[in-house]
Design an enzyme around this catalytic site. Structure first.
Site, PDB file in Angstrom:
ATOM      1  CG  ASP A   1      -2.260   0.710   0.924  1.00  0.00           C
ATOM      2  OD1 ASP A   1      -2.199   1.929   0.689  1.00  0.00           O
ATOM      3  OD2 ASP A   1      -3.335   0.087   0.939  1.00  0.00           O
TER       4      ASP A   1
ATOM      5  CG  HIS B   1      -0.850   1.396  -3.370  1.00  0.00           C
ATOM      6  ND1 HIS B   1      -2.114   1.141  -2.889  1.00  0.00           N
ATOM      7  CD2 HIS B   1      -0.461   0.253  -4.008  1.00  0.00           C
ATOM      8  CE1 HIS B   1      -2.478  -0.095  -3.219  1.00  0.00           C
ATOM      9  NE2 HIS B   1      -1.482  -0.643  -3.894  1.00  0.00           N
TER      10      HIS B   1
END
Length: 459
Positions: free
Chosen positions: A263, A286
């Site tokens: 993430d 991310h």
């Protein structure tokens, strides 16, 4: 120079660039007349690394320190026995002593269940993690009283975390149960590996986080926290495993960190300000994100965020601000500079239609206001055509977006810039061109399709 004064000058300079006004006299009064390109350097306060406190054998007095070894309170350290009570007993002792060292020895693996290490404690406490602390593997056996936290350190002042050890969340079974992996499962939270909550003057140096159930390391409701030399490791497909997550905190420094996860490498959310990041390696993951902000029609306030020097590799996003429709408040005074992108899908992205939901999000008119965001010296390669994307609200447009010395290319095609309701300026070399920032009061690009607005799901 006070932070508020620097922040004010940042906004004045952005406004002057956009309006063509001259704030020379104001700039002259501020540290000798630096332009907008020097703001990051002046905002960044170069932090000298703290010296680690040497810890030798248990019972030795090292520089006046008193060691409190978890082994002496019954910890087994074989990775099988439950060492939770031994850790709590050792903590109670260390917390009560001035100049104490809470020592987790090297070469051992300590299984510890969900635990809150409570302060306040006596002065000059050091938490020396040399070995490995592991979480129980089975989600079904997790303490239901602590569903979202594993190791929490609460109400501490002036504490040092150090030692080069490992915080291992044993997260694989939690990931497998996630609704993002198994669509048939309900979406629910999982524990954060380590949380520093309601603390001040904390230093965290050279710890390793891996395989967390969800977030690896969270700074919550804290002030004056410095993070140096931390490493975070998790698979690219591990859901919601943010590296460092900052919420409701101020005056946080993150420096010389290496984060690869499933993430956001670093995420900064509501009620956070004066956050400084320097020398960050990010990927996989991310990217580096502000947000998400404004979920469930909430109010968000984020100000004074600086990233200086980063390498972002193979991530789904690079530099991102993400907000939900229906929120309110603002995000302003942001500087991203000196960043290298390598095969990043969305190198620069502002997304005010973020929707991390199994069902489509409805369109709403209110939004978190985004303004005063500077991207400077950003270069590298984009894996998608839209190297820069500014998808802003029709009713609460983004303003004061500044692009300076941007060079983003595609290896197998032409890179583009997309704008919706985003206003700002570009100067210096900017590739791909970003004329859409200046072409109309609402960004100049085509309006976002109604279906596209509700499908900006988590990347």
């Amino acid at each position: 120079m006070k932070t508020w004064a620097m922040y004010l000058m940042l906004l004045l300079l952005v406004i002057s660039k956009i309006r063509g006004e001259n704030y020379g006299s104001n700039v002259e009064a501020w540290e000798g007349g630096e332009g907008i390109e020097e703001i990051g350097e002046k905002w960044w306060i170069e932090e000298e690394e703290d010296e680690e406190i040497g810890i030798e054998m248990w019972g030795d007095d090292v520089s006046g320190k008193v060691s409190v070894n978890v082994d002496c309170f019954g910890a087994v350290g074989d990775g099988i026995a439950d060492d939770t009570q031994a850790f709590l007993d050792a903590w109670q002792k260390a917390c009560s002593l001035e100049n104490a060292v809470f020592l987790v020895p090297e070469g051992r693996r300590y299984k510890v269940n969900a635990t809150r290490f409570k302060g306040p404690c006596q002065d000059k406490l050091t938490i020396e993690i040399q070995g490995t602390i592991i979480a129980p593997e089975e989600p079904a056996l997790w303490d239901p009283k602590s569903p979202r936290n594993w190791l929490t350190f609460n109400k501490l002042t002036g504490v040092r975390f150090q030692g080069g050890g490992v915080i291992d969340g044993s997260g694989s079974k939690w990931w497998a149960a996630s609704c993002k992996i198994n669509k048939a499962n309900p979406c629910k939270g999982a524990p954060t590996a380590l949380t520093i909550d309601q603390c001040s003057g904390v230093r965290v140096k050279k710890l390793n986080f891996q395989y967390s159930q969800q977030i690896h390391f969270q700074i919550s409701r804290s002030d004056s926290v410095k993070i140096l030399g931390v490493k975070v490791t998790a698979p690219e497909d591990s859901p919601n495993t943010d590296g460092i997550h900052i919420t409701e905190s101020t005056n946080v420094v993150i420096q010389n960190v290496h984060i690869g996860t499933g993430d956001d490498c670093i995420s900064i959310v509501n009620a956070s300000s004066n956050i400084k990041m320097k020398n960050v390696k990010c990927g996989p993951g991310h990217g580096i994100s502000i947000g998400s902000l404004g979920k469930d029609n909430s109010i968000a306030v984020v100000t004074a965020i600086v990233l200086d020097t980063a390498i972002i590799t193979g991530t789904t996003n690079g530099l991102r601000i993400k907000t939900w429709q229906g929120g309110s408040g603002y995000c302003k005074g942001v500087l991203f500079q000196n960043v290298k992108m390598i095969d990043v899908k969305n190198p620069i992205i502002i997304d005010q239609f973020y929707c991390d939901s199994k069902t489509p999000c409805k369109n709403q008119t209110s939004a978190v206001k985004i303004s005063g965001v500077i991207f400077k010296n950003i270069s590298g390669t984009s894996k998608t055509p839209e190297a820069m994307k500014f998808a802003c609200s029709d009713t609460v447009p983004c303003s004061g977006i500044v692009l300076n010395n941007i060079n983003l290319e595609r290896e197998d095609g032409i890179a583009e810039t997309y704008c919706n309701c985003a206003m700002g300026i570009d100067y210096g070399v900017v590739k791909p061109p970003a004329d859409c920032l200046k072409s109309s009061a609402c960004g100049g690009g085509d309006k976002v399709d109604e279906n596209e607005k509700i499908l900006h799901t988590e990347l």
